[in-house]
Design a protein around this motif. Structure first.
Motif, PDB file in Angstrom:
ATOM      1  N   ASP A  37       0.842  -1.192   0.000  1.00  0.00           N
ATOM      2  CA  ASP A  37       0.000   0.000   0.000  1.00  0.00           C
ATOM      3  C   ASP A  37       0.879   1.244   0.000  1.00  0.00           C
ATOM      4  O   ASP A  37       1.872   1.308   0.733  1.00  0.00           O
ATOM      5  CB  ASP A  37      -0.896   0.028   1.245  1.00  0.00           C
ATOM      6  CG  ASP A  37      -2.077  -0.929   1.080  1.00  0.00           C
ATOM      7  OD1 ASP A  37      -2.294  -1.398  -0.056  1.00  0.00           O
ATOM      8  OD2 ASP A  37      -2.737  -1.210   2.098  1.00  0.00           O
ATOM      9  N   ALA A  38       0.444   2.207  -0.773  1.00  0.00           N
ATOM     10  CA  ALA A  38       1.250   3.424  -0.897  1.00  0.00           C
ATOM     11  C   ALA A  38       1.416   4.134   0.443  1.00  0.00           C
ATOM     12  O   ALA A  38       2.388   4.850   0.663  1.00  0.00           O
ATOM     13  CB  ALA A  38       0.616   4.364  -1.918  1.00  0.00           C
ATOM     14  N   ALA A  39       0.462   3.930   1.357  1.00  0.00           N
ATOM     15  CA  ALA A  39       0.487   4.681   2.615  1.00  0.00           C
ATOM     16  C   ALA A  39       1.462   4.120   3.641  1.00  0.00           C
ATOM     17  O   ALA A  39       1.723   4.758   4.654  1.00  0.00           O
ATOM     18  CB  ALA A  39      -0.921   4.722   3.220  1.00  0.00           C
ATOM     19  N   VAL A  40       1.998   2.931   3.392  1.00  0.00           N
ATOM     20  CA  VAL A  40       2.880   2.336   4.405  1.00  0.00           C
ATOM     21  C   VAL A  40       4.170   3.153   4.501  1.00  0.00           C
ATOM     22  O   VAL A  40       4.846   3.360   3.489  1.00  0.00           O
ATOM     23  CB  VAL A  40       3.215   0.870   4.031  1.00  0.00           C
ATOM     24  CG1 VAL A  40       4.203   0.286   5.037  1.00  0.00           C
ATOM     25  CG2 VAL A  40       1.950   0.034   3.969  1.00  0.00           C
ATOM     26  N   PRO A  41       4.495   3.652   5.689  1.00  0.00           N
ATOM     27  CA  PRO A  41       5.723   4.461   5.805  1.00  0.00           C
ATOM     28  C   PRO A  41       6.976   3.617   5.593  1.00  0.00           C
ATOM     29  O   PRO A  41       7.088   2.518   6.149  1.00  0.00           O
ATOM     30  CB  PRO A  41       5.681   4.998   7.233  1.00  0.00           C
ATOM     31  CG  PRO A  41       4.298   4.730   7.737  1.00  0.00           C
ATOM     32  CD  PRO A  41       3.773   3.561   6.974  1.00  0.00           C
ATOM     33  N   GLY A  45       9.791   4.122   6.765  1.00  0.00           N
ATOM     34  CA  GLY A  45      10.510   3.993   8.029  1.00  0.00           C
ATOM     35  C   GLY A  45      10.054   2.767   8.790  1.00  0.00           C
ATOM     36  O   GLY A  45      10.863   2.035   9.372  1.00  0.00           O
ATOM     37  N   ASP A  46       8.715   2.523   8.777  1.00  0.00           N
ATOM     38  CA  ASP A  46       8.186   1.341   9.467  1.00  0.00           C
ATOM     39  C   ASP A  46       8.707   0.069   8.803  1.00  0.00           C
ATOM     40  O   ASP A  46       9.044  -0.913   9.474  1.00  0.00           O
ATOM     41  CB  ASP A  46       6.655   1.353   9.437  1.00  0.00           C
ATOM     42  CG  ASP A  46       6.083   2.472  10.301  1.00  0.00           C
ATOM     43  OD1 ASP A  46       6.895   3.215  10.900  1.00  0.00           O
ATOM     44  OD2 ASP A  46       4.839   2.613  10.362  1.00  0.00           O
ATOM     45  N   MET A  47       8.761   0.089   7.470  1.00  0.00           N
ATOM     46  CA  MET A  47       9.239  -1.105   6.763  1.00  0.00           C
ATOM     47  C   MET A  47      10.710  -1.346   7.078  1.00  0.00           C
ATOM     48  O   MET A  47      11.126  -2.490   7.293  1.00  0.00           O
ATOM     49  CB  MET A  47       9.037  -0.934   5.246  1.00  0.00           C
ATOM     50  CG  MET A  47       7.561  -0.813   4.877  1.00  0.00           C
ATOM     51  SD  MET A  47       7.292  -0.503   3.111  1.00  0.00           S
ATOM     52  CE  MET A  47       7.431  -2.156   2.454  1.00  0.00           C
ATOM     53  N   GLN A  48      11.465  -0.266   7.171  1.00  0.00           N
ATOM     54  CA  GLN A  48      12.895  -0.409   7.509  1.00  0.00           C
ATOM     55  C   GLN A  48      13.040  -1.013   8.903  1.00  0.00           C
ATOM     56  O   GLN A  48      13.874  -1.894   9.121  1.00  0.00           O
ATOM     57  CB  GLN A  48      13.599   0.940   7.461  1.00  0.00           C
ATOM     58  CG  GLN A  48      14.110   1.277   6.073  1.00  0.00           C
ATOM     59  CD  GLN A  48      14.923   2.544   6.063  1.00  0.00           C
ATOM     60  OE1 GLN A  48      14.508   3.534   6.673  1.00  0.00           O
ATOM     61  NE2 GLN A  48      16.033   2.536   5.379  1.00  0.00           N
ATOM     62  N   ASP A  49      12.230  -0.513   9.849  1.00  0.00           N
ATOM     63  CA  ASP A  49      12.292  -1.060  11.209  1.00  0.00           C
ATOM     64  C   ASP A  49      11.998  -2.559  11.181  1.00  0.00           C
ATOM     65  O   ASP A  49      12.660  -3.351  11.855  1.00  0.00           O
ATOM     66  CB  ASP A  49      11.268  -0.349  12.106  1.00  0.00           C
ATOM     67  CG  ASP A  49      11.690   1.081  12.404  1.00  0.00           C
ATOM     68  OD1 ASP A  49      12.878   1.423  12.144  1.00  0.00           O
ATOM     69  OD2 ASP A  49      10.843   1.871  12.884  1.00  0.00           O
ATOM     70  N   CYS A  50      10.986  -2.919  10.385  1.00  0.00           N
ATOM     71  CA  CYS A  50      10.579  -4.322  10.274  1.00  0.00           C
ATOM     72  C   CYS A  50      11.718  -5.154   9.677  1.00  0.00           C
ATOM     73  O   CYS A  50      12.032  -6.247  10.151  1.00  0.00           O
ATOM     74  CB  CYS A  50       9.313  -4.395   9.418  1.00  0.00           C
ATOM     75  SG  CYS A  50       8.894  -6.042   8.843  1.00  0.00           S
ATOM     76  N   ILE A  51      12.348  -4.610   8.645  1.00  0.00           N
ATOM     77  CA  ILE A  51      13.447  -5.324   7.993  1.00  0.00           C
ATOM     78  C   ILE A  51      14.599  -5.522   8.973  1.00  0.00           C
ATOM     79  O   ILE A  51      15.177  -6.611   9.079  1.00  0.00           O
ATOM     80  CB  ILE A  51      13.919  -4.555   6.736  1.00  0.00           C
ATOM     81  CG1 ILE A  51      12.852  -4.624   5.647  1.00  0.00           C
ATOM     82  CG2 ILE A  51      15.250  -5.108   6.209  1.00  0.00           C
ATOM     83  CD1 ILE A  51      13.100  -3.705   4.453  1.00  0.00           C
ATOM     84  N   GLY A  83      -2.989   3.204  -5.665  1.00  0.00           N
ATOM     85  CA  GLY A  83      -2.999   2.991  -4.216  1.00  0.00           C
ATOM     86  C   GLY A  83      -1.859   2.102  -3.749  1.00  0.00           C
ATOM     87  O   GLY A  83      -1.713   1.846  -2.566  1.00  0.00           O
ATOM     88  N   LYS A  84      -1.099   1.636  -4.684  1.00  0.00           N
ATOM     89  CA  LYS A  84       0.041   0.779  -4.324  1.00  0.00           C
ATOM     90  C   LYS A  84       1.340   1.491  -4.666  1.00  0.00           C
ATOM     91  O   LYS A  84       1.346   2.480  -5.409  1.00  0.00           O
ATOM     92  CB  LYS A  84      -0.027  -0.534  -5.126  1.00  0.00           C
ATOM     93  CG  LYS A  84      -1.237  -1.402  -4.824  1.00  0.00           C
ATOM     94  CD  LYS A  84      -1.003  -2.195  -3.564  1.00  0.00           C
ATOM     95  CE  LYS A  84      -2.204  -3.109  -3.257  1.00  0.00           C
ATOM     96  NZ  LYS A  84      -2.044  -3.779  -1.964  1.00  0.00           N
ATOM     97  N   LYS A  85       2.424   1.002  -4.119  1.00  0.00           N
ATOM     98  CA  LYS A  85       3.735   1.506  -4.533  1.00  0.00           C
ATOM     99  C   LYS A  85       4.722   0.354  -4.566  1.00  0.00           C
ATOM    100  O   LYS A  85       4.524  -0.664  -3.887  1.00  0.00           O
ATOM    101  CB  LYS A  85       4.233   2.598  -3.596  1.00  0.00           C
ATOM    102  CG  LYS A  85       4.602   2.123  -2.190  1.00  0.00           C
ATOM    103  CD  LYS A  85       5.122   3.273  -1.327  1.00  0.00           C
ATOM    104  CE  LYS A  85       5.196   2.839   0.143  1.00  0.00           C
ATOM    105  NZ  LYS A  85       5.469   3.967   1.042  1.00  0.00           N
ATOM    106  N   SER A  86       5.740   0.546  -5.362  1.00  0.00           N
ATOM    107  CA  SER A  86       6.846  -0.407  -5.364  1.00  0.00           C
ATOM    108  C   SER A  86       7.974   0.271  -4.592  1.00  0.00           C
ATOM    109  O   SER A  86       8.312   1.428  -4.843  1.00  0.00           O
ATOM    110  CB  SER A  86       7.286  -0.694  -6.796  1.00  0.00           C
ATOM    111  OG  SER A  86       8.569  -1.279  -6.760  1.00  0.00           O
ATOM    112  N   ILE A  87       8.518  -0.455  -3.637  1.00  0.00           N
ATOM    113  CA  ILE A  87       9.616   0.138  -2.858  1.00  0.00           C
ATOM    114  C   ILE A  87      10.780  -0.839  -2.829  1.00  0.00           C
ATOM    115  O   ILE A  87      10.584  -2.035  -2.605  1.00  0.00           O
ATOM    116  CB  ILE A  87       9.121   0.555  -1.452  1.00  0.00           C
ATOM    117  CG1 ILE A  87      10.257   1.165  -0.632  1.00  0.00           C
ATOM    118  CG2 ILE A  87       8.485  -0.604  -0.686  1.00  0.00           C
ATOM    119  CD1 ILE A  87       9.766   1.960   0.567  1.00  0.00           C
TER     120      ILE A  87
END
Lengths: 341, 821
Positions: free
Chosen positions: B742-746, B748-754, B779-783
């Protein structure tokens, strides 16, 4: 056979020297020295030779091989050098083109001057002290021997926060003398730079907010001689060795004796010019021996300790150093101004 | 204070030929009487001589000009053309010769006026820098006809008293005794070690009578009027004062008026005692009362202005009304006029603070009030009134009445100090013997008996032994005091750790390209509206200056943001293409005790083509890194009214284990707030793009980027001295992954999770691409992340690295439903 070898030698030498690139050179090496090369071809005919001739021819063939290998190697180095040279030529840049701009930030010119002063005093064993700008009148005036009724305490001169004139914006950094004496262990050697406020309208030489540097030494056996020696040293650092100074009496309520320190005008050498308003001297700071009453008021026994103090205006110092002609530029913060320093 | 060198010679022999201005100024300045400037008055009146008009005829080509033949004491007369109509043959006139310089700056050359040669100019009063006050018999508009005894060729500068040098002193407020000839003469006498010639005024008082039968003087406010001394003069003849007096008054910077007024001014200049002369016929009831003004009282002062008096103002009154504002200005109702017959001279001593406040309140600082406000010597009133009466008799200006009224309720207070040469030498760092000290003090008028020093009445500033030290030092010579380090214990100077860190912050800002600014600590309350601070924001609680210069500088800022925006706006309006600025500035947060907490904020601000949110954030991160703050967290902040709601971050950090705690022992005064112990997150500040509505308030149509970071928080969170970590011995493995979420997922949160899923092996994770658009569902993003993995004790195997990546992908899927692309 010997003749064949000598012919091969001559042909190979010539071909090697005339080869123009590494591939051609490698082809020559294969052609003359390879497993199926010409030299090998000649050597295959060794069987036809007498036993006497064989070692001689063998020796000759080895010599020839070594010689050609060396020639090839030499040619390889030459060709490499030449290729490098060509590459360097291709890579030529116009060194007169500008570099990639890297913007460095600039310290405000006034803080340049302040840092110079800090460095000088730090080297002399001084600490840097910071204190409040919203100040009690008691500290800004009373404890500095500036009584009620002194003109500087009037509302026309000092900014106040309460009708009883209890809290003001400090009009000088001198209350830092009191703070230092009340809180710091003796001996004290400190400078206290900072903002001060007076009710002056903004013009080319006035601002309601400006900066001062206070300095103070409290110790046993401190004399006016120390004051002069220290300030002379500081001034020599600031204005160059051999700067001529003079001290003349002045009045500050919180020092006694009080003085002002002048430096001889660097422009006219003391003869008098517009820079020094014809006086030959430029006033740079006020100083004096900390008034024994002030010491006592701060809980320091004036019969045991003595001290000296000075105060100087930072804006005027910076304006003098950088030949800034209008005080308003200091607080306008135009980047075209800031980036000059 | 302007001092006439000619007049000075009456008290101390210091002829110009012996002590030129330069030497005089230098010596006086270093003994404590600072000379501002010296002026040779004759310099500005050169080549002007007395001429006698020998003949006159009409200009051939003008109906109003005259061609004069003027005898200037040379063999041949000069031919001078004048347009003035008041000249007659035989008149003596000031004649400016070819090459003359006049006090008004005019240079005179031989010229032709309508075809007739003119070899100079006949001068008016004005052209000589004079007025009819200086020469009451002369006329304002016309040539100055000289009535003084002189001959053609005489120097006019000398004739009009411009053969003098004037020295302007800057007298410090503690030395009102130096605001007069005698005071400065005393200083000069000691400075040059020459005798001081003082004169005791003598009054004959031939008129007889007795002042006590004519008037009565009552002091109602003895705390504001310490002494009132008066004498009277009758049969007053108002006339111009003599030329010598007019010259001295003029060269001292005042204006001659008439004999009586000039006498009061002359005495003030000579003795430093302001005086006033009342027309006694206008003093109702014949009594003087020194009292404060009554409610509603007014007075028309000598300058013709009607003034309302307040009850704190001390006045000189008759039985009915004020006739003068004490120490400031007399009233018009008792002014000396042409037919004044009876005069009362007032020579009084008033409280300095009271006079100053009255003069300030009335907006009239006069020669008298500016002397009184510094606190004058009450002993001086008697001498001064005597001198005035002596001058009245000398000038024939009236007949002095017998007797003096001298009301001096508290009488004289003497200050007696102990002379302690040891203490004085210890303070100065000198070795001056006691006798030298005594000699200096005696010359200055101190009475010295052994160790006992009686301070002269005019030196109220001397009240402590250290004041005696200054007197000794002044005349021993400040510049004779040896220059050497004499005492004390060595101290170790230097910046405190906090000061060093603050300095580092400045260095980092500059290395990032920002210029340092300095802004005013006070702002306008309306600036809070400009940055959209809510009405109930606690930041609106500012210290308010009760007497500000103006609304714009009336409150102490509680935030540095408006100051930065002001400067950015100014630069933008100056059409500077870009500006990258920083300030380490204080804010002033009111405290219950009326003072303020004054924490410092690191304020960053920028605009320009290269700026965007991430440039600003990069600056913030660089600052944090430079201070060794490793675990800072940025969170979106849509609540800050000054910032763009979707382009603003708050910064927090947890104090790390190695955050500095140590304090150098001797720097207790430089205390800083230390964050509470424990793992509480400490807010550091805010950074982002400024809200478009704020930008509209500043009238700017471009994005500004600002950050405000608490210096206290930065200093408290900063890391200690870094400890060396061994360099990796085994190679790292890098893997890039891209996921769809989802495009809204920060991020920073994903980095913390990783980081959490990656464990020990994962050494670094970086976002290197964020993509939306073609090929990606709305509504999606590729990161895309770049992962760096390494083991500390062996070369990482592919299997191990793959396992780590799988763990990370699984965690991303579980937490954010992120799918590998």
């Amino acid at each position: 056979m010997r003749e064949m070898m000598l012919n091969l030698q001559a042909a190979a030498r010539k071909a090697i020297l005339e080869s123009e690139d590494l591939e051609a050179l490698e082809a020559l090496r294969v052609r003359y020295l390879g497993k199926k090369g010409e030299l090998t071809g000649i050597l295959r005919q060794m069987g036809k030779l007498t036993a006497e001739e064989r070692p001689r021819m063998g020796q000759l063939a080895n010599q020839l091989r070594a010689e050609l290998e060396e020639a090839i190697e030499q040619r390889r180095r030459d060709l490499n050098d030449r290729m490098l040279e060509l590459q360097l030529q291709r890579e030529a840049v116009d060194v007169t083109l500008p570099g990639l701009p890297r913007k460095l930030g600039h310290k405000h010119p006034m803080y340049n001057s302040l840092d110079q002063i800090k460095d000088i005093f730090i080297a002399l064993g001084f600490s840097i002290v910071d204190g409040p700008e919203v100040e009690l009148s008691d500290y800004n005036f009373t404890k500095l021997n500036i009584d009620e009724g002194h003109p500087s305490r009037e509302w026309t001169d000092t900014f106040y926060f309460d009708p009883d004139s209890r809290v003001c914006l400090r009009t000088q950094t001198s209350p830092m003398q009191v703070h230092a004496m009340e809180t710091r262990p003796l001996p004290i050697r400190m400078i206290a730079p900072g903002r001060v406020y007076r009710k002056d309208e903004v013009d080319a030489t006035h601002s309601p907010m400006f900066h001062q540097i206070e300095g103070m030494v409290i110790d046993k056996g401190v004399t006016m001689s120390d004051l002069k020696a220290t300030l002379n040293l500081v001034v020599e650092r600031l204005y160059g060795a051999g700067t001529v100074t003079r001290f003349r009496p002045h009045h500050f309520p919180f020092t006694e004796p009080s003085c002002e320190m002048d430096i001889q005008c660097h422009k006219c050498g003391g003869k008098g010019c517009p820079t020094c308003k014809g006086e030959g001297w430029i006033e740079i700071l006020g100083a004096g021996m900390v008034h024994p009453k002030v010491l006592a008021g701060c809980g320091i026994d004036p019969d045991v300790y003595s001290g000296w103090a000075f105060g100087m205006g930072l804006e005027r110092l910076a304006m003098g150093e950088y030949k800034i002609t209008d005080l308003r530029l200091i607080f306008e913060n135009d980047v075209r101004f800031l980036e000059q320093f | 204070m302007n001092l006439s060198r000619k007049w000075l010679n009456e008290f101390v022999d210091l002829p110009l030929s012996e002590v030129p201005d330069r030497a005089f100024a230098e010596a006086m300045t270093v003994s404590g009487s600072k000379v501002e400037v010296t002026e040779d008055l004759s310099e500005t009146c050169r080549n002007v001589v007395v001429g006698r008009v020998a003949a006159m005829e009409k200009h051939p080509d003008s109906d109003h000009m005259w061609v004069c033949s003027v005898d200037v004491g040379r063999e041949e007369p000069l031919q001078i053309v004048t347009g003035a109509q008041n000249v007659s043959v035989g008149d003596l006139v000031p004649t400016a010769l070819d090459g003359a310089l006049l006090p008004n700056g005019m240079e005179i050359r031989t010229t032709e006026l309508r075809g007739v040669r003119s070899e100079g100019m006949l001068c008016s009063l004005k052209e000589l820098g004079l007025t009819v006050h200086d020469y009451p018999d002369a006329i304002e508009n016309g040539i100055f006809i000289i009535t003084e005894h002189c001959a053609p060729g005489d120097d006019v500068a000398a004739l009009i008293g411009r053969d003098d040098h004037v020295v302007e002193f800057e007298i410090t407020p503690n030395r009102p005794d130096c605001l007069c000839m005698i005071g400065l003469a005393r200083e000069a006498a000691v400075t040059f070690d020459r005798p001081l010639k003082l004169h005791t005024p003598a009054v004959e008082a031939k008129a007889g009578g007795d002042i006590r039968e004519l008037t009565k003087i009552v002091i109602d406010e003895p705390s504001l009027c310490r002494r009132y001394t008066a004498r009277m003069v009758r049969n007053v003849k108002i006339a111009p004062s003599p030329a010598w007096m007019r010259e001295r008054i003029r060269n001292a910077g005042m204006r001659p008026i008439n004999n009586l007024v000039d006498i009061t001014n002359y005495v003030m200049l000579e003795y430093g005692q302001p005086m006033h002369a009342f027309d006694f016929s206008c003093v109702t009831g014949g009594e003087i009362h020194v009292r404060c003004a009554r409610p509603g009282e007014t007075i028309r002062t000598l300058d013709g202005t009607e003034r309302a008096l307040s009850e704190s103002m001390l006045c000189i009154c008759d039985t009915e009304k004020p006739v003068g504002v004490a120490g400031v200005m007399g009233g018009e109702n008792s002014e000396i006029v042409g037919d004044t017959a009876m005069v009362l001279f007032e020579s009084a001593n008033f409280d300095g603070v009271s006079i100053r406040r009255t003069a300030t309140a009335l907006g009239m600082r006069t020669d008298a009030s500016s002397r009184y406000e510094k606190g004058l010597d009450p002993e001086n009133t008697f001498r001064a009134v005597q001198r005035a009466c002596e001058l009245v008799e000398m000038l024939g200006a009236g007949e002095v009445v017998e007797g003096i009224i001298d009301v001096y309720p508290a009488g004289r207070k003497e200050t007696v100090l102990n002379l302690e040469p040891g203490k004085i030498n210890a303070l100065l760092g000198t070795d001056i013997d006691a006798d030298t000290m005594r000699v200096i003090l005696r010359k200055l008028g101190f009475a010295v008996e052994g160790e006992q020093v009686t301070v002269p009445s005019w030196r109220a500033d001397v009240e402590h032994w250290s004041d005696l030290a200054e007197e000794v030092a002044r005349f021993y010579g400040y510049n004779e005091i040896p220059t050497r380090f004499t005492g004390g214990i060595s101290t170790c100077g230097g910046l405190s750790p906090e000061q060093a860190a603050e300095k580092r912050v400045g260095e980092v800002c500059r290395s990032l390209g920002m210029d340092e600014i300095i802004t005013y600590s006070f702002i306008s309350p309306s600036w809070y509206d400009r940055i959209r601070l809510p009405a109930d924001s606690p930041l609106r609680n500012s210290l308010r200056i009760l007497n500000p210069l103006g609304e714009d500088t009336s409150i102490m800022r509680t935030t540095v943001l408006p100051s930065m925006l002001e400067i950015l706006t100014r630069n933008y309006n100056y059409r500077n293409k870009e500006a990258y600025l920083y300030e380490i500035g204080r804010t002033y947060l009111p405290r219950p005790d009326g003072l303020a907490d004054e924490p410092k904020t690191v304020s960053l601000g920028a605009y320009g083509e290269k700026m965007d949110f991430f440039v600003l954030k990069g600056w913030g991160e660089a600052l944090l890194a430079a201070l060794g703050i490793e675990n800072a967290r940025f969170t979106a902040d849509d609540k800050n009214p000054s910032y763009h709601p979707t382009r603003c971050a708050k910064i927090f950090a947890v104090p790390s284990d190695n955050a500095r705690r140590e304090r150098s022992p001797d720097r207790s005064a430089d205390t800083l707030a230390v964050p509470p112990a424990g793992a509480h997150e400490v807010p550091i500040g805010t950074l982002g793009q400024i809200h478009p509505l704020v930008m509209r308030n500043y009238g700017i149509d471009a994005p500004f980027y600002c950050a405000q970071l608490s210096l206290d928080a930065l200093l408290a969170l900063r890391g200690s001295t870094p400890v060396f970590r061994p360099l990796p011995r085994f190679p790292a493995v890098t893997r890039d992954i891209a996921v769809l979420c989802d495009a809204a997922v920060p991020a920073g949160d994903m980095q913390d999770c990783i980081r959490a899923a990656g464990g020990e092996t994962l050494k670094d994770v970086r976002v290197f691409d964020v993509y939306t658009g073609t090929g990606i569902a709305p509504g999606k993003k590729s990161i895309a992340f770049s992962l760096t993995m390494r083991s500390d004790d062996q070369t990482l195997t592919d299997e191990h690295a793959e396992a780590t990546v799988r763990r990370i992908l699984a965690a991303l899927e579980q937490n954010f439903s992120a799918q590998i692309r």
